[in-house]
Design a protein around this motif. Structure first.
Motif, PDB file in Angstrom:
ATOM      1  N   LEU A 143     -22.905  -3.254 -27.597  1.00  0.00           N
ATOM      2  CA  LEU A 143     -23.814  -4.309 -28.011  1.00  0.00           C
ATOM      3  C   LEU A 143     -24.796  -3.782 -29.050  1.00  0.00           C
ATOM      4  O   LEU A 143     -25.008  -4.402 -30.098  1.00  0.00           O
ATOM      5  CB  LEU A 143     -24.563  -4.862 -26.791  1.00  0.00           C
ATOM      6  N   ILE A 144     -25.354  -2.618 -28.808  1.00  0.00           N
ATOM      7  CA  ILE A 144     -26.334  -2.049 -29.722  1.00  0.00           C
ATOM      8  C   ILE A 144     -25.685  -1.681 -31.056  1.00  0.00           C
ATOM      9  O   ILE A 144     -26.254  -1.929 -32.124  1.00  0.00           O
ATOM     10  CB  ILE A 144     -27.016  -0.833 -29.076  1.00  0.00           C
ATOM     11  N   LEU A 145     -24.472  -1.112 -31.003  1.00  0.00           N
ATOM     12  CA  LEU A 145     -23.776  -0.777 -32.249  1.00  0.00           C
ATOM     13  C   LEU A 145     -23.465  -2.033 -33.065  1.00  0.00           C
ATOM     14  O   LEU A 145     -23.579  -2.038 -34.297  1.00  0.00           O
ATOM     15  CB  LEU A 145     -22.488  -0.021 -31.956  1.00  0.00           C
ATOM     16  N   GLY A 146     -23.050  -3.095 -32.392  1.00  0.00           N
ATOM     17  CA  GLY A 146     -22.764  -4.348 -33.082  1.00  0.00           C
ATOM     18  C   GLY A 146     -23.998  -4.927 -33.741  1.00  0.00           C
ATOM     19  O   GLY A 146     -23.967  -5.368 -34.891  1.00  0.00           O
ATOM     20  N   LEU A 147     -25.129  -4.917 -32.999  1.00  0.00           N
ATOM     21  CA  LEU A 147     -26.365  -5.437 -33.580  1.00  0.00           C
ATOM     22  C   LEU A 147     -26.846  -4.567 -34.745  1.00  0.00           C
ATOM     23  O   LEU A 147     -27.343  -5.084 -35.744  1.00  0.00           O
ATOM     24  CB  LEU A 147     -27.443  -5.527 -32.496  1.00  0.00           C
ATOM     25  N   ILE A 199     -17.136  -6.688 -42.440  1.00  0.00           N
ATOM     26  CA  ILE A 199     -17.990  -5.775 -41.677  1.00  0.00           C
ATOM     27  C   ILE A 199     -18.979  -6.565 -40.825  1.00  0.00           C
ATOM     28  O   ILE A 199     -19.229  -6.237 -39.659  1.00  0.00           O
ATOM     29  CB  ILE A 199     -18.719  -4.798 -42.626  1.00  0.00           C
ATOM     30  N   PHE A 200     -19.538  -7.636 -41.382  1.00  0.00           N
ATOM     31  CA  PHE A 200     -20.448  -8.498 -40.626  1.00  0.00           C
ATOM     32  C   PHE A 200     -19.720  -9.138 -39.440  1.00  0.00           C
ATOM     33  O   PHE A 200     -20.243  -9.193 -38.333  1.00  0.00           O
ATOM     34  CB  PHE A 200     -21.028  -9.572 -41.552  1.00  0.00           C
ATOM     35  N   GLY A 201     -18.493  -9.599 -39.667  1.00  0.00           N
ATOM     36  CA  GLY A 201     -17.693 -10.174 -38.566  1.00  0.00           C
ATOM     37  C   GLY A 201     -17.386  -9.144 -37.486  1.00  0.00           C
ATOM     38  O   GLY A 201     -17.416  -9.455 -36.290  1.00  0.00           O
ATOM     39  N   MET A 229     -18.412  -9.411 -33.564  1.00  0.00           N
ATOM     40  CA  MET A 229     -17.439  -9.247 -32.487  1.00  0.00           C
ATOM     41  C   MET A 229     -17.887  -8.151 -31.519  1.00  0.00           C
ATOM     42  O   MET A 229     -17.797  -8.316 -30.299  1.00  0.00           O
ATOM     43  CB  MET A 229     -16.071  -8.901 -33.060  1.00  0.00           C
ATOM     44  N   MET A 230     -18.387  -7.038 -32.048  1.00  0.00           N
ATOM     45  CA  MET A 230     -18.839  -5.956 -31.181  1.00  0.00           C
ATOM     46  C   MET A 230     -20.032  -6.386 -30.335  1.00  0.00           C
ATOM     47  O   MET A 230     -20.115  -6.055 -29.144  1.00  0.00           O
ATOM     48  CB  MET A 230     -19.204  -4.723 -32.020  1.00  0.00           C
ATOM     49  N   ALA A 231     -20.961  -7.131 -30.914  1.00  0.00           N
ATOM     50  CA  ALA A 231     -22.130  -7.588 -30.172  1.00  0.00           C
ATOM     51  C   ALA A 231     -21.724  -8.564 -29.066  1.00  0.00           C
ATOM     52  O   ALA A 231     -22.210  -8.476 -27.932  1.00  0.00           O
ATOM     53  CB  ALA A 231     -23.136  -8.242 -31.117  1.00  0.00           C
ATOM     54  N   GLY A 241     -19.842  -6.617 -26.283  1.00  0.00           N
ATOM     55  CA  GLY A 241     -20.789  -5.837 -25.497  1.00  0.00           C
ATOM     56  C   GLY A 241     -21.575  -6.712 -24.527  1.00  0.00           C
ATOM     57  O   GLY A 241     -21.796  -6.335 -23.379  1.00  0.00           O
ATOM     58  N   GLY A 242     -21.991  -7.887 -24.969  1.00  0.00           N
ATOM     59  CA  GLY A 242     -22.699  -8.814 -24.088  1.00  0.00           C
ATOM     60  C   GLY A 242     -21.826  -9.305 -22.949  1.00  0.00           C
ATOM     61  O   GLY A 242     -22.269  -9.407 -21.802  1.00  0.00           O
ATOM     62  N   LEU A 243     -20.566  -9.621 -23.254  1.00  0.00           N
ATOM     63  CA  LEU A 243     -19.652 -10.088 -22.208  1.00  0.00           C
ATOM     64  C   LEU A 243     -19.372  -8.994 -21.181  1.00  0.00           C
ATOM     65  O   LEU A 243     -19.332  -9.258 -19.975  1.00  0.00           O
ATOM     66  CB  LEU A 243     -18.334 -10.553 -22.827  1.00  0.00           C
ATOM     67  N   LEU A 244     -19.173  -7.765 -21.642  1.00  0.00           N
ATOM     68  CA  LEU A 244     -18.936  -6.663 -20.713  1.00  0.00           C
ATOM     69  C   LEU A 244     -20.152  -6.423 -19.825  1.00  0.00           C
ATOM     70  O   LEU A 244     -20.011  -6.162 -18.627  1.00  0.00           O
ATOM     71  CB  LEU A 244     -18.576  -5.389 -21.476  1.00  0.00           C
ATOM     72  N   HIS A 245     -21.345  -6.522 -20.408  1.00  0.00           N
ATOM     73  CA  HIS A 245     -22.568  -6.326 -19.625  1.00  0.00           C
ATOM     74  C   HIS A 245     -22.689  -7.402 -18.547  1.00  0.00           C
ATOM     75  O   HIS A 245     -23.016  -7.107 -17.401  1.00  0.00           O
ATOM     76  CB  HIS A 245     -23.788  -6.348 -20.539  1.00  0.00           C
ATOM     77  N   ARG A 246     -22.419  -8.659 -18.906  1.00  0.00           N
ATOM     78  CA  ARG A 246     -22.492  -9.747 -17.922  1.00  0.00           C
ATOM     79  C   ARG A 246     -21.452  -9.576 -16.822  1.00  0.00           C
ATOM     80  O   ARG A 246     -21.730  -9.818 -15.649  1.00  0.00           O
ATOM     81  CB  ARG A 246     -22.297 -11.097 -18.614  1.00  0.00           C
ATOM     82  N   ARG A 247     -20.246  -9.165 -17.199  1.00  0.00           N
ATOM     83  CA  ARG A 247     -19.186  -8.982 -16.205  1.00  0.00           C
ATOM     84  C   ARG A 247     -19.543  -7.864 -15.224  1.00  0.00           C
ATOM     85  O   ARG A 247     -19.368  -8.000 -14.015  1.00  0.00           O
ATOM     86  CB  ARG A 247     -17.866  -8.667 -16.907  1.00  0.00           C
ATOM     87  N   LYS A 248     -20.082  -6.757 -15.749  1.00  0.00           N
ATOM     88  CA  LYS A 248     -20.497  -5.650 -14.880  1.00  0.00           C
ATOM     89  C   LYS A 248     -21.635  -6.076 -13.963  1.00  0.00           C
ATOM     90  O   LYS A 248     -21.657  -5.727 -12.789  1.00  0.00           O
ATOM     91  CB  LYS A 248     -20.965  -4.460 -15.715  1.00  0.00           C
TER      92      LYS A 248
END
Length: 143
Positions: free
Chosen positions: A2-6, A57-59, A63-65, A68-75
């Motif tokens: 998430l942080i890398l994507g942002l 690169i923006f896309g 996608m990475m952000a 990362g958010g979805l993985l955090h919510r799932r965990k």
């Protein structure tokens, strides 16, 4: 992730903003400069291709952000369910211990007498302790 994507989103947006702000002049060839440093001389097609690359690169950053958010919510959801199950198991253990303690008190046995004869007698509800200690696998943090 998430942080890398942002971070990727912010860097791409800042680069595009600086490139547009510093290069307003027109003509067949554009001298691209950012913060006073000359980067390249580009024609219209090269500028279009550079814009496509920055959009990709923006896309990727978006996608990475999102991933990362979805993985955090799932965990977080999985950990919440595990904590809920652990609390229910602890409540059940406590109620069973209280019930066994009440049965020992009703039978007239002292509080510590039930543990010496665990598993013996007709009315015993306790399970024998394992003959050898249980060993647990080593915990690796983050796994």
């Amino acid at each position: 992730m998430l942080i890398l994507g942002l971070l990727l989103l912010a860097c791409t947006a800042a680069f595009v903003g600086l490139a547009i702000a510093d290069n307003i002049s027109g003509g067949p060839h554009y001298d691209v400069s950012i913060l006073g440093h000359h980067i390249a001389s580009l024609n219209g097609l090269a500028i279009f291709c550079a814009g496509l690359a920055l959009a990709l690169i923006f896309g990727l950053g978006c996608m990475m952000a999102m991933t990362g958010g979805l993985l955090h919510r799932r965990k977080a959801r999985r950990n919440r369910a595990i904590r809920r199950d652990a609390a229910a198991t602890a409540r059940e253990r406590d109620t069973l211990a209280a019930r066994v303690g009440d049965e020992d008190a009703a039978a007239g046995a002292p509080a510590g007498a039930g543990t010496a004869a665990a598993g013996t007698g007709e009315g015993s509800h306790r399970v024998d302790a394992p003959s050898r200690p249980r060993h647990h696998a080593r915990h690796l943090f983050g796994h």
